[in-house]
Design an enzyme around this catalytic site. Structure first.
Site, PDB file in Angstrom:
ATOM      1  N   HIS A 106       0.768  -1.266  -0.046  1.00  0.00           N
ATOM      2  CA  HIS A 106      -0.091  -0.189  -0.022  1.00  0.00           C
ATOM      3  C   HIS A 106       0.734   1.272  -0.071  1.00  0.00           C
ATOM      4  O   HIS A 106       1.212   1.925   1.093  1.00  0.00           O
ATOM      5  CB  HIS A 106      -0.935   0.047   1.287  1.00  0.00           C
ATOM      6  CG  HIS A 106      -1.929   0.981   1.215  1.00  0.00           C
ATOM      7  ND1 HIS A 106      -3.164   0.845   1.869  1.00  0.00           N
ATOM      8  CD2 HIS A 106      -1.948   2.255   0.714  1.00  0.00           C
ATOM      9  CE1 HIS A 106      -3.890   2.020   1.616  1.00  0.00           C
ATOM     10  NE2 HIS A 106      -3.139   2.899   0.809  1.00  0.00           N
TER      11      HIS A 106
ATOM     12  N   GLU B 177      -2.556  -1.764  -3.328  1.00  0.00           N
ATOM     13  CA  GLU B 177      -3.532  -0.811  -2.640  1.00  0.00           C
ATOM     14  C   GLU B 177      -3.207   0.678  -2.565  1.00  0.00           C
ATOM     15  O   GLU B 177      -2.135   1.026  -2.622  1.00  0.00           O
ATOM     16  CB  GLU B 177      -3.859  -1.353  -1.192  1.00  0.00           C
ATOM     17  CG  GLU B 177      -4.296  -2.472  -1.111  1.00  0.00           C
ATOM     18  CD  GLU B 177      -4.619  -2.910   0.316  1.00  0.00           C
ATOM     19  OE1 GLU B 177      -5.175  -3.967   0.649  1.00  0.00           O
ATOM     20  OE2 GLU B 177      -4.108  -2.281   1.259  1.00  0.00           O
TER      21      GLU B 177
ATOM     22  N   HIS C   1      -7.980  -5.582   7.300  1.00  0.00           N
ATOM     23  CA  HIS C   1      -7.873  -4.415   8.555  1.00  0.00           C
ATOM     24  C   HIS C   1      -7.914  -5.052   9.719  1.00  0.00           C
ATOM     25  O   HIS C   1      -9.216  -5.431  10.277  1.00  0.00           O
ATOM     26  CB  HIS C   1      -8.533  -3.018   8.455  1.00  0.00           C
ATOM     27  CG  HIS C   1      -7.902  -2.007   8.852  1.00  0.00           C
ATOM     28  ND1 HIS C   1      -7.197  -1.193   8.343  1.00  0.00           N
ATOM     29  CD2 HIS C   1      -7.961  -1.254   9.867  1.00  0.00           C
ATOM     30  CE1 HIS C   1      -6.666  -0.227   8.921  1.00  0.00           C
ATOM     31  NE2 HIS C   1      -7.152  -0.400  10.239  1.00  0.00           N
TER      32      HIS C   1
END
Length: 237
Positions: free
Chosen positions: A43, A70, A190
């Site tokens: 990410h 991401e 998450h």
């Protein structure tokens, strides 16, 4: 079986804290795959505070499983993704000041923007996923954008589960049922951990992939990365 994609951002954070190249991000990605991980997630953010854009380029030839990038689809991010052509791009509405991802997309408000971005990635052979909260209207909105998958934002579930409230899974189960009806693939991520992943998996029909970074790296400090990855794979069966 649900695929495990290991998010290696925290390895880059540790590396960056001292400069140099220890721990080596590429080597960890190769080792994670050797230990059984079925994907690698990164990410990158504009300030490159952990994964750098060059890391994304360097990882491309090293990731032989699924490569998931991401991020917020700003022009520099889109250019990076189109250059590296990962297996999947996950669109995340990052706020600039956020320490980590803290909300899913409003797929209704941003429908036109997301639709345009998704079409461009899909035209280049890149599978798309949208980071969303477990809200039925947002799942329907995601479908309208043409995305291939959604990624359920699981922080709320993880928090409720840690308090002993197993009912916190219900919005996620309902969202997954709707996504299946709409023919949307389901990912999740998450704050998933060894403590909660088995319960989450058991209650999400047709969960295709989980992306786990912070907890997995933290658990590896105590138990070792190879052991922890194998433990996740066992719980995801």
């Amino acid at each position: 079986m649900t695929k495990l994609s290991v998010n290696i951002n925290k390895i880059a954070t540790l590396r960056n804290s001292r400069g140099g190249d220890t721990p080596n991000v590429l080597q960890f990605a190769k080792d994670a795959q050797r230990f059984g991980a079925e994907g690698i997630t990164i990410h990158p953010r504009p300030d490159e505070r952990h994964i750098r854009y060059q890391d994304a380029r360097d990882l491309k030839p090293e990731v032989y499983t699924e490569y998931n990038i991401e991020g917020k689809p700003i022009p520099t991010f889109m250019k990076l993704v189109l250059e590296t052509k990962p297996t999947q791009v996950t669109l995340v509405p990052d706020a600039e000041e956020a320490i980590t991802s803290n909300a899913g997309w409003d797929t209704l408000k941003h429908k036109a923007f997301l639709t345009e971005v998704i079409k461009e990635f899909q035209a280049n052979g890149i599978r798309t996923s949208i980071f969303v909260d477990p809200v039925l209207a947002q799942i329907e909105g995601a479908k309208a954008t043409g995305t291939d998958r959604i990624e359920l934002y699981t922080e709320a579930f993880a928090h409720q589960y840690s308090l002993g409230n197993e009912a916190g899974i219900l919005p996620y189960t309902e969202s997954a049922i709707l996504a299946n009806k709409l023919d949307l693939g389901i990912n999740a991520g998450h704050d998933l951990s060894l403590d909660n992943i088995q319960f989450f998996k058991a209650n999400i029909p047709n969960l295709l992939e989980v992306s786990i970074g912070h907890a997995l790296i933290a658990e590896s400090l105590y138990l070792g990365a190879e052991n922890v990855i194998q433990m996740y794979l066992h719980k995801l069966k």
